[in-house]
Design a protein around this motif. Sequence first.
Motif, PDB file in Angstrom:
ATOM      1  N   GLU A  51       0.817  76.649 -14.450  1.00  0.00           N
ATOM      2  CA  GLU A  51       1.960  76.263 -13.616  1.00  0.00           C
ATOM      3  C   GLU A  51       2.184  74.757 -13.646  1.00  0.00           C
TER       4      GLU A  51
ATOM      5  N   HIS B 177      -3.588  69.370 -19.083  1.00  0.00           N
ATOM      6  CA  HIS B 177      -2.404  69.444 -18.240  1.00  0.00           C
ATOM      7  C   HIS B 177      -2.738  69.928 -16.844  1.00  0.00           C
TER       8      HIS B 177
ATOM      9  N   TYR C 211      -0.335  62.348 -19.355  1.00  0.00           N
ATOM     10  CA  TYR C 211       1.077  62.671 -19.466  1.00  0.00           C
ATOM     11  C   TYR C 211       1.575  62.530 -20.910  1.00  0.00           C
TER      12      TYR C 211
ATOM     13  N   TRP D  12      -1.870  67.816 -13.274  1.00  0.00           N
ATOM     14  CA  TRP D  12      -1.213  68.256 -12.044  1.00  0.00           C
ATOM     15  C   TRP D  12      -2.165  68.211 -10.857  1.00  0.00           C
TER      16      TRP D  12
ATOM     17  N   LYS E 280       1.649  77.756 -19.797  1.00  0.00           N
ATOM     18  CA  LYS E 280       2.510  78.252 -18.721  1.00  0.00           C
ATOM     19  C   LYS E 280       1.656  78.756 -17.557  1.00  0.00           C
TER      20      LYS E 280
ATOM     21  N   ASP F 297       1.583  66.246  -5.754  1.00  0.00           N
ATOM     22  CA  ASP F 297       1.415  67.693  -5.746  1.00  0.00           C
ATOM     23  C   ASP F 297       0.505  68.094  -4.598  1.00  0.00           C
TER      24      ASP F 297
ATOM     25  N   TRP G  21       4.139  72.389 -13.030  1.00  0.00           N
ATOM     26  CA  TRP G  21       5.270  71.767 -12.341  1.00  0.00           C
ATOM     27  C   TRP G  21       4.810  71.346 -10.951  1.00  0.00           C
ATOM     28  N   LEU G  22       5.616  70.501 -10.327  1.00  0.00           N
ATOM     29  CA  LEU G  22       5.229  69.955  -9.038  1.00  0.00           C
ATOM     30  C   LEU G  22       5.411  71.025  -7.968  1.00  0.00           C
ATOM     31  N   LYS G  23       4.361  71.230  -7.175  1.00  0.00           N
ATOM     32  CA  LYS G  23       4.452  72.226  -6.110  1.00  0.00           C
ATOM     33  C   LYS G  23       4.142  71.541  -4.780  1.00  0.00           C
TER      34      LYS G  23
END
Lengths: 87, 281
Positions: free
Chosen positions: B164, B224, B194, B228, B161, B234, B166-168
């Motif tokens: 982060e 991971h 992935y 990203w 977590k 991103d 996720w796509l930013k």
Amino acid sequence: MGATKLSGMQKQVLSLYRGFLRAARSKPTTEDRKRIETVVSTEFRKNSKEVDRKNFQYIEYLLRLGHKQLDQLKSPDMVSISSVKIN
Amino acid sequence: MASGLIGRLVRTKPAKLTSTARLIPSRCTSSATESKPSSGGGGRGSNLKTFQIYRWNPDSPGKPELQDYQIDLKDCGPMVLDALIKIKNEMDPSLTFRRSCREGICGSCAMNIDGCNGLACLTKIEGGGGAAKETTITPLPHMFVIKDLVVDMTNFYNQYKSIEPWLKRKSPASEPGKEILQSKKDRAKLDGMYECILCACCSTSCPSYWWNPESYLGPAALLHANRWISDSRDEYTKERLEAIDDEFKLYRCHTILNCARACPKGLNPGKQIAHIKQLQR
């Protein structure tokens, strides 16, 4: 209390207990507070008598469990905590 | 108990079954109507194998132990997970382990089998032949044990977590409400990252992660992070690189490469970490 120095593990247990009592104080009603305090104190006192002082694995397991429960209790939606014994 | 009753019922069945009738009992493996794993040599040439499984119950506190179970490999599926389920159904219902998909995609059944981390549903039972007649099954190494083969994964998940995942983006998408487009070449950069199922086999096989589990992110989280960082859609690449540019978070990796060996999906986290280190320069 004891004048002897507390071991690191004992300090962790005491700080967890203090954390629970502080979380209880932040709850809205006095009934909730008393309920949490009684449950937590009975649980800690029971374990202090039953669990062998040298059983580090079990004590660490209980500490981790307690920390997780404390994190859950700290959220403002949680009102009380209770324990049920299943045989 | 109930298994004894069912055992008596089984014995009243005819000793020799036709081939078709033989297939049916072996399919309903969840019930205990199969013949019990023969204790001490059975009929029809049984192939016994001993499984030594790590047991520890927090409710009856004592020291953890390796308990032996004998399984007839002829009555059991080929994978270690089949053996564990068979033991739990027929011999010891208190055996506790995580499992879900039984096909190597969920990552729940990650455990240490004969010294190597892997998924129980993908690891074949090393049967037959003189060699290793005993398989040792223990939980993932250097993880806190909750019960038997179940370990506490919260630290692992928190580390995932923290990067982060996720796509930013800073600028809005070129077509609002539609997908952000990506060329095939850019999508190919994500291959090998992935597919990670977060089973924790790699992180728990890394000695560097054993010695610094709270500060070192571990191969899985860093894989991971690279996923990203390498994603062309991103826009926070620089911030992501700076966030992990830390003595402990990234540079505890000393390219031991146990992670690539342990990965049940065949990924290479070490390579991805080397890629991040290269970008950091």
